[in-house]
Structure formats: C-alpha cells, structure tokens
Write a protein that holds these residues in place. Structure first.
Motif, mmCIF file in Angstrom:
data_model
loop_
_atom_site.group_PDB
_atom_site.id
_atom_site.type_symbol
_atom_site.label_atom_id
_atom_site.label_comp_id
_atom_site.label_asym_id
_atom_site.label_seq_id
_atom_site.Cartn_x
_atom_site.Cartn_y
_atom_site.Cartn_z
ATOM 1 N N LEU A 15 -21.223 3.428 2.157
ATOM 2 C CA LEU A 15 -19.776 3.892 2.744
ATOM 3 C C LEU A 15 -20.301 5.651 3.076
ATOM 4 N N PHE A 16 -21.290 6.192 2.555
ATOM 5 C CA PHE A 16 -21.676 7.548 3.387
ATOM 6 C C PHE A 16 -21.759 7.262 4.823
ATOM 7 N N ALA A 17 -22.928 6.353 5.308
ATOM 8 C CA ALA A 17 -22.989 6.172 6.606
ATOM 9 C C ALA A 17 -21.727 5.616 7.387
ATOM 10 N N TRP A 18 -21.089 4.930 6.927
ATOM 11 C CA TRP A 18 -19.738 4.258 7.264
ATOM 12 C C TRP A 18 -18.892 5.601 7.598
ATOM 13 N N ASP A 19 -18.839 6.607 6.622
ATOM 14 C CA ASP A 19 -17.871 7.596 6.865
ATOM 15 C C ASP A 19 -18.344 8.945 7.898
ATOM 16 N N PHE A 20 -19.686 9.204 7.673
ATOM 17 C CA PHE A 20 -20.600 9.878 8.589
ATOM 18 C C PHE A 20 -20.396 9.590 10.130
ATOM 19 N N ASN A 21 -20.526 8.143 10.376
ATOM 20 C CA ASN A 21 -20.569 7.764 11.431
ATOM 21 C C ASN A 21 -19.281 7.247 12.205
ATOM 22 N N LEU A 31 -24.218 -2.249 7.985
ATOM 23 C CA LEU A 31 -24.872 -1.041 7.504
ATOM 24 C C LEU A 31 -25.406 -1.908 5.741
ATOM 25 N N ILE A 32 -24.484 -2.546 5.265
ATOM 26 C CA ILE A 32 -25.137 -3.226 3.915
ATOM 27 C C ILE A 32 -26.326 -3.822 4.167
ATOM 28 N N VAL A 33 -26.373 -4.634 5.023
ATOM 29 C CA VAL A 33 -27.718 -5.391 5.410
ATOM 30 C C VAL A 33 -28.924 -4.521 5.534
ATOM 31 N N ALA A 81 -19.273 14.950 2.242
ATOM 32 C CA ALA A 81 -19.578 13.432 2.402
ATOM 33 C C ALA A 81 -19.961 12.433 1.171
ATOM 34 N N VAL A 82 -21.017 13.128 0.493
ATOM 35 C CA VAL A 82 -21.505 12.305 -0.518
ATOM 36 C C VAL A 82 -20.517 12.326 -1.892
ATOM 37 N N ASP A 83 -20.048 13.484 -1.880
ATOM 38 C CA ASP A 83 -19.021 13.631 -3.291
ATOM 39 C C ASP A 83 -17.858 13.022 -3.018
#
Length: 164
Positions: A15-21, A31-33, A81-83
């Motif tokens: 979710l962090f990578a999804w949100d950040f990107n 992303l999950i893989v 983004a983490v929180d």
C-alpha cells in the motif's frame, strides 16, 4: 513473527508503494508479487495480503473519510505515507473484517512502532482508539469475541470434568 503479522507488513509495504507511486490500481498485483519476492519469497499467506490490499483500495474513500474524521489535527495529505497506510489497514480491519478489533488495533500499533516515526504508535493508537470508541458495532464485535472465547473455555472445562 507470526504469519498474519508478516502478511500485514507485506500489505503495508504494498500500500505504501501504491500510494507513493500515484495509486495505480493496475499495478497492485505486481507490487504484491514484488514484495513477496523481496521480503518473504517462500511465505504462503493463503491470500491474506491480497485480501487486505484490495479491500483497502476498494474501500479507500470510506477509510480516508474515517482518517479525516478521527485525525482532526492532521490533513490527510500531511500524514506521513507510512502512518496513513497503517491507518488504512487498521481501519479496514476494524470496519470491514471479522478480525477481533483489539487484534487489529494492536497489530497496527506494532507495525507503526516498527515502520513509522517516534510518535507513530501513539498517533495510530489515538486514531484507531477514537474510531473504536465511536463505533458501537466494533465494540459489539469485540464483546462478542470475548463471550465466544469464554464459551469455548466453559466447553473445555465442562468436557474435562469426570462423569460421576
């Protein structure tokens, strides 16, 4: 580390990578893989990560509205983004799953302590605690879990008594 804790950690990283990107839903499976390959290549979570990630994305508007409501001092885009994504996971588990509420809150706090800043655990606890206190359906579910656990203990103790 328990399997569910590891799965939540992978869900958070996704979710962090999804949100950040830029929140590209079509990239979620990749992303999950990638996160499994990088952090737990032999781990089989039985689909728990995918359920969490896609559940959060599906309910993102409702979840973000809860964050806005209960993190009153912090605009959504000013929460790290983490929180923000730890809160999303915790709120999703509190509102949309059968996971015991105290487990969802405690897991979120532990993940915040591991991945967030110095005050992340307290911040996550405050937001999720306020949601828990304000939503009677969550409390009812928590009380039901306690009653179910007490019933299981009664069944065990009754079954262990010798027949006279």
């Amino acid at each position: 580390m328990s399997n569910r804790h590891l799965a939540r950690t992978i869900a958070l990283q996704t979710l962090f990578a999804w949100d950040f990107n830029g929140r590209h839903d079509d990239k979620l499976d990749d992303l999950i893989v990638d996160n499994f390959e990088n952090f737990a290549p032999k781990f089989d979570d039985g689909g728990f990560v995918k359920t969490l990630v896609f559940g959060v994305v599906e309910k993102i508007t409702e979840i973000d509205n809860c964050i806005i409501k209960y993190a009153t001092e912090w605009p959504l885009d000013q929460i790290t983004a983490v929180d923000r994504n730890i809160l999303r996971l915790g709120i999703y588990e509190l509102l949309f799953t059968d996971i015991p509420p105290r487990v969802a809150i405690n897991e979120s706090i532990e993940i915040a302590k591991s991945f967030g800043g110095d005050s992340s655990g307290k911040f996550v606890n405050g937001v999720l605690g306020a949601l828990y206190a304000d939503e009677p359906g969550i409390q009812t579910r928590d009380n039901k879990d306690e009653v179910d656990e007490q019933d299981k203990n009664k069944e065990i103790s009754t079954a262990e008594k010798p027949i006279a």
